[in-house]
Scaffold this motif. Structure first.
Motif, PDB file in Angstrom:
ATOM      1  N   LEU A  18      46.716  22.953  33.091  1.00 54.57           N
ATOM      2  CA  LEU A  18      47.007  24.403  32.977  1.00 54.57           C
ATOM      3  C   LEU A  18      46.758  25.422  33.901  1.00 54.57           C
ATOM      4  O   LEU A  18      47.676  26.417  34.329  1.00 54.57           O
ATOM      5  N   ALA A  19      45.871  25.247  34.884  1.00 54.19           N
ATOM      6  CA  ALA A  19      45.681  26.060  36.174  1.00 54.19           C
ATOM      7  C   ALA A  19      46.860  25.953  37.009  1.00 54.19           C
ATOM      8  O   ALA A  19      47.299  26.756  37.383  1.00 54.19           O
ATOM      9  N   ALA A  22      49.580  27.791  35.289  1.00 54.39           N
ATOM     10  CA  ALA A  22      49.444  29.075  35.216  1.00 54.39           C
ATOM     11  C   ALA A  22      49.323  29.824  36.406  1.00 54.39           C
ATOM     12  O   ALA A  22      49.263  30.953  36.840  1.00 54.39           O
ATOM     13  N   LEU A  25      52.088  32.124  37.534  1.00 51.37           N
ATOM     14  CA  LEU A  25      52.103  33.363  36.480  1.00 51.37           C
ATOM     15  C   LEU A  25      50.904  34.227  37.003  1.00 51.37           C
ATOM     16  O   LEU A  25      50.889  35.411  37.102  1.00 51.37           O
ATOM     17  N   SER A  26      49.766  33.436  37.233  1.00 52.98           N
ATOM     18  CA  SER A  26      48.526  34.216  37.543  1.00 52.98           C
ATOM     19  C   SER A  26      48.668  35.055  38.921  1.00 52.98           C
ATOM     20  O   SER A  26      48.230  36.289  38.931  1.00 52.98           O
ATOM     21  N   LEU A  29      50.774  37.917  38.297  1.00 52.37           N
ATOM     22  CA  LEU A  29      50.207  39.109  37.316  1.00 52.37           C
ATOM     23  C   LEU A  29      49.034  39.427  37.785  1.00 52.37           C
ATOM     24  O   LEU A  29      48.662  40.677  37.539  1.00 52.37           O
ATOM     25  N   MET A  33      47.454  42.893  36.787  1.00 53.54           N
ATOM     26  CA  MET A  33      46.195  43.033  35.724  1.00 53.54           C
ATOM     27  C   MET A  33      45.103  43.890  36.566  1.00 53.54           C
ATOM     28  O   MET A  33      44.656  44.541  35.912  1.00 53.54           O
ATOM     29  N   ARG A  37      43.660  46.840  34.356  1.00 50.07           N
ATOM     30  CA  ARG A  37      42.081  47.145  34.181  1.00 50.07           C
ATOM     31  C   ARG A  37      41.715  48.459  34.796  1.00 50.07           C
ATOM     32  O   ARG A  37      41.042  49.300  33.988  1.00 50.07           O
ATOM     33  N   VAL A  40      43.010  51.229  32.015  1.00 52.11           N
ATOM     34  CA  VAL A  40      41.956  50.884  30.930  1.00 52.11           C
ATOM     35  C   VAL A  40      40.803  51.429  31.068  1.00 52.11           C
ATOM     36  O   VAL A  40      40.286  52.279  30.325  1.00 52.11           O
TER      37      VAL A  40
END
Lengths: 628, 274
Positions: A18-19, A22, A25-26, A29, A33, A37, A40
């Motif tokens: 997965l890592a 991803a 992507l990470s 992102l 993010m 943050r 938010v």
């Protein structure tokens, strides 16, 4: 035989696939993010922000509530606080292995002997995995280190108490971590199915020994509910983040000595009350006896005589087990001191490092098959704690496991406490204990069966409780409320995990139920990461103290534990608490800045403002703590 | 324990289904279906297989101990604040009983019944669309779970705020829900998206099943509210679940009938002949 042999270290686990997937992507992102943050949360770079790591309420009902209490009070004091909630496994990895946190709220396993503070706080352990100084705490003056060393060498109990008093004085002014409260241990079992519930403490193996089926019970199999499913997947005795209590390990692996928890006769089954004393002793178990010899240079050596005819379990039927000899004992201490046995990076066993540090491992001398001399760096009192480590079979750990893994150099160069031997779930679960491994079903249950060749069976010795129940099954349950219901309805026999406070009042008043309150040495605490230089100023003891003033321990014990917990000022068991630090309604050093759980903003602000050194000051307009 | 709860669940949901079949589905439809069982299973087979695979993936994922890659709980908590606590204010024991029942039994029922109801329709398209939408819900939902690790509001609640939430009220329910879900699988709410999917389809088929439409509407709204009332999901999870449902229903229309197995077989045959 149905043992799960999937080893997350040896195989490719889902996470790494997965890592990898991803990663791209990470990366793309991550910047985004951060923006999300800050939009938010409205955080500007200037305001002091802290995160509090904890587990979810499904894993532990009280930890996140304490974390929320602290979060709210930090916010009232103008600090941007957040809760970082993780699964039990990820939480322990983050705190104990990676030390990647600002603060955390969790249950500390503690110990009956205050020497556990040596591994919890000594600066040499600041970068070791496990409960060895996960706070990365060290002081420039090394005053705490000296006291920690002195208390373990003091042979006279009075003298040790005095050193401990000094140490605890230092502790409350330094606040390397903040002990909050000690939860009451409370379990229930079916009295109509088994007798002998009160013979031993259920956090130790002795709780399960001496239990015998009643006349109306013809299967002689005990089902215990545990709310932590990890033992159903891995019972490797070395793994750091696996479990908080050792009970199941103690059942499978014998140790030289066993911990006996005893209270005086007036005591109510071992509950700590003001007018009675709980006593902890280490008595010979696998060792037939030990004798302490004072060496000329002031150190101590134990002359240990093992029981003869003790054998390890075998996982194949019709085979007789290997005998347990002095060589296995020597090997165990060598392996616990460095699990690579000198083949790679030094990697001590995270769970038992403090115990083994009391032993002069290189000085161990084998006299004959059943006798050996073990020299100690410490007093006899502290030394006896080292007799409680599980004795491991050399023929399995050296020949089958270690040699195999040494072939793989990747494995050996893993960070401390993370290499295959320590984290693997595929180690043969062979010990010499009263129960042997029988079956495991992933995330559901672990079955142990009585080891009929155990030395305690048929023995006349008074203190030796023997295993009578034929089969012990530990079944993972979803929580204390469910466990109480299952025991009450007769669907199960015993709550192996101590009940959480919220469920204690739901225990029905029923003649067939045995209730077992017991003394406790674990405690909830707030940990600070003092080792981060780029993070919040936790390196500063004044800053840590100011945070401690936002924790209302009395309120926490009353509201979140419904009174089934005692607030504490220092993290040692009752007999070692100096008079000045006995709980008297408020914390003697850092009283709560407020009342009934609500912080008094002015009081909190003044606590932060009085800190000399930190880089943060109050912004009067916004009432937030802002970087200078 | 799980077994006992499941047996109980099968019994209760079974009774609900039996009553619904008797009330909502005509006898003729059932007899025709029995007669055409083989051909209908052939047409719908591939969709069933794909859904089966999606459910298997769900099961495997549940066994992992890892949280999602990005811990987002705090972001969600900050975004919506105390919104969810309004449900704790209206909490009563009766409502808790109702919503717990709906969350566990009602949910299973509204997912299964339309599958039966659409299977007996002479045109299997609605059946295939429904199952395709289920599959998409699972696959998209699970992919998001891999990325976003978030805990639901009940993990944060104080005892005085909690009232009676699901697992204290009926601890046995936890055995079922942990079987199908992990507690970091919060965003989006699959209970919401699947219930809304069923609700939308019930609207499409209101002329065939007018009474079912009413039942589905009430139940799916109840399921959606129950996720927040019981403190399992944040409002943001529910909004995301509704969006996911809308997308899956739309996508099922685009996908179903576009490729059929017989087409593929025909085309391959043609290619081979050439």
């Amino acid at each position: 035989m149905n043992r799960t042999t999937t080893d997350p270290v040896d195989g490719v686990d889902r996470r790494s696939v997965l890592a990898a997937g991803a990663a791209g992507l990470s990366l793309s992102l991550s910047g985004c993010m951060d923006n999300v943050r800050s939009v938010v949360t409205g955080t500007t770079d200037d305001q002091l922000s802290l995160s509090i790591a904890t587990v979810s309420q499904d894993d532990n009902r009280q930890s996140p509530q304490i974390a929320r209490h602290i979060e709210g009070n930090l916010e009232a004091a103008g600090i941007d606080a957040t809760i970082d909630m993780r699964s039990q496994t990820e939480f322990l990895e983050m705190v104990l292995i990676e030390q990647d946190y600002d603060m955390f709220v969790g249950l500390h396993p503690g110990d009956f002997d205050p020497d556990y503070l040596f591994e919890a706080l000594h600066s040499t352990y600041a970068d070791e995995p496990g409960w060895q100084n996960p706070y990365a705490y060290s002081t420039g003056r090394n005053f705490v280190d000296d006291l920690l060393e002195d208390q373990r060498r003091a042979d006279d109990e009075q003298e040790r108490q005095e050193i401990l008093t000094d140490l605890l004085e230092e502790f409350v002014s330094e606040k390397p971590f903040e002990p909050i409260c000690r939860p009451h241990e409370f379990r229930i079992g079916r009295g109509d199915r088994f007798d002998g519930w009160h013979d031993g403490h259920f956090a130790t193996q002795r709780g399960y020994l001496g239990l015998e089926p009643t006349d109306s019970n013809d299967d002689n199999e005990l089902e215990a509910l545990i709310t932590d499913s990890r033992p159903t997947q891995n019972i490797n005795p070395l793994m750091a983040e696996n479990r908080e209590r050792e009970t199941i390990i103690d059942l499978v692996y014998d140790s030289l000595g066993t911990v006996i928890v005893e209270d005086d006769e007036d005591g109510e089954d071992g509950v700590d009350t003001d007018d009675h004393v709980v006593e902890y002793r280490v008595e010979p178990w696998l060792a037939e006896s030990w004798e302490w010899i004072d060496d000329e240079d002031g150190t101590n050596t134990a002359h240990v005589t093992l029981r003869e005819d003790v054998t390890f379990h075998t996982l194949e039927e019709d085979e007789t087990g290997e005998p347990l000899t002095a060589e296995d004992v020597e090997f165990t201490y060598q392996l616990l001191e460095n699990t690579t046995l000198g083949q790679g990076n030094t990697s001590p066993a995270p769970r038992y490092q403090g115990h083994v540090s009391a032993v002069d491992v290189d000085g161990i001398e084998i006299e004959n098959e059943y006798e050996l001399r073990i020299p100690f760096h410490t007093s006899t009192m502290v030394g006896e704690r080292a007799f409680t480590v599980p004795i491991l079979p050399k023929h399995i750990w050296l020949e089958d496991e270690l040699d195999e893994r040494i072939g793989s150099s990747d494995d050996l160069s893993a960070p401390k406490g993370e290499w295959g031997l320590v984290t693997s779930s595929a180690i043969e679960p062979v010990g010499s204990g009263p129960y042997q491994f029988a079956d495991q079903s992933d995330q559901n249950s672990l079955t142990l069966e009585r080891f009929d060749d155990h030395f305690s069976i048929g023995s006349d010795e008074e203190d030796l409780l023997e295993p009578i129940v034929e089969e012990l099954t530990f079944v993972a349950d979803t929580g204390s409320a469910s466990s109480v219901e299952r025991i009450a309805s007769g669907g199960s026999d015993f709550t192996g995990t101590m009940l959480e406070a919220y469920a204690i009042d739901d225990v029905p008043d029923d003649d067939s139920l045995e209730t077992m309150p017991a003394s406790s040495w674990t405690f909830y605490h707030l940990g600070f990461n003092a080792g981060r230089v780029d993070g919040p100023p936790f390196y500063d003891p004044q800053f840590r103290s100011a945070i401690c003033r936002l924790v209302d321990k009395e309120f926490i014990a009353e509201e979140f534990f419904f009174g089934y917990a005692d607030p504490i000022a220092v993290p040692v068991t009752d007999e070692w608490v100096p008079e000045a630090f006995e709980w008297d309604g408020v914390d003697p050093e850092t009283p709560f800045a407020g009342s009934d759980g609500e912080v008094d903003v002015n009081g909190a602000i003044s606590a932060f403002e009085s800190i000399d050194s930190i880089d943060y000051r109050y912004d009067e307009d916004e009432e937030i703590l802002r970087r200078n | 324990m799980l077994q006992e709860v499941l047996v109980g669940m099968v019994q209760i949901v079974g009774i609900m289904l039996a009553i619904s079949i008797a009330l909502f589905i005509s006898r003729e439809a059932l007899t025709t279906t029995l007669a055409q069982l083989r051909s209908r299973l052939q047409i719908t087979g591939p969709v069933l297989v794909v859904l089966g695979i999606a459910l298997l993936i769900n099961r495997l994922m549940r066994q992992s101990e890892e949280d999602g890659i990005f811990p987002m709980t705090q972001v969600i908590r900050r975004l919506e604040g105390d919104l969810i606590y309004v449900f704790q204010d209206i909490e009563t024991t009766r409502l808790t009983m109702y919503f717990s029942f709906v969350y566990v039994y009602g949910y299973a029922y509204i997912l299964i019944f339309p599958a039966i109801a659409y299977f007996v329709l002479s045109n299997t398209r609605m059946f295939r669309r429904l199952l395709t939408a289920y599959t998409l819900n699972y696959l998209i939902g699970l992919s998001v779970y891999l990325l976003v690790g978030a805990y639901g509001p009940r993990q944060f609640m104080y005892p005085e705020e909690m009232g009676v939430v699901l697992y204290d009220f009926g601890p046995e329910y936890a055995h079922v829900t942990t079987e199908v879900n992990r507690n970091t699988n919060v965003f989006p709410s699959l209970h919401t998206s699947l219930a809304a999917t069923v609700g939308i389809f019930a609207f499409y088929t209101r002329s065939e099943y007018p009474y079912w439409f009413v039942v589905a509407l009430i139940l799916s709204i109840s399921v959606i509210i129950s996720t927040m009332y019981l403190g399992i999901h944040w409002a943001i999870d529910v909004v995301a679940g509704l969006a996911l449902a809308a997308f899956c229903v739309w996508a099922s229309d685009q996908l179903v009938g576009r490729w059929t197995l017989s087409d593929i077989v025909d085309r391959t045959r043609e290619a081979l002949d050439r």
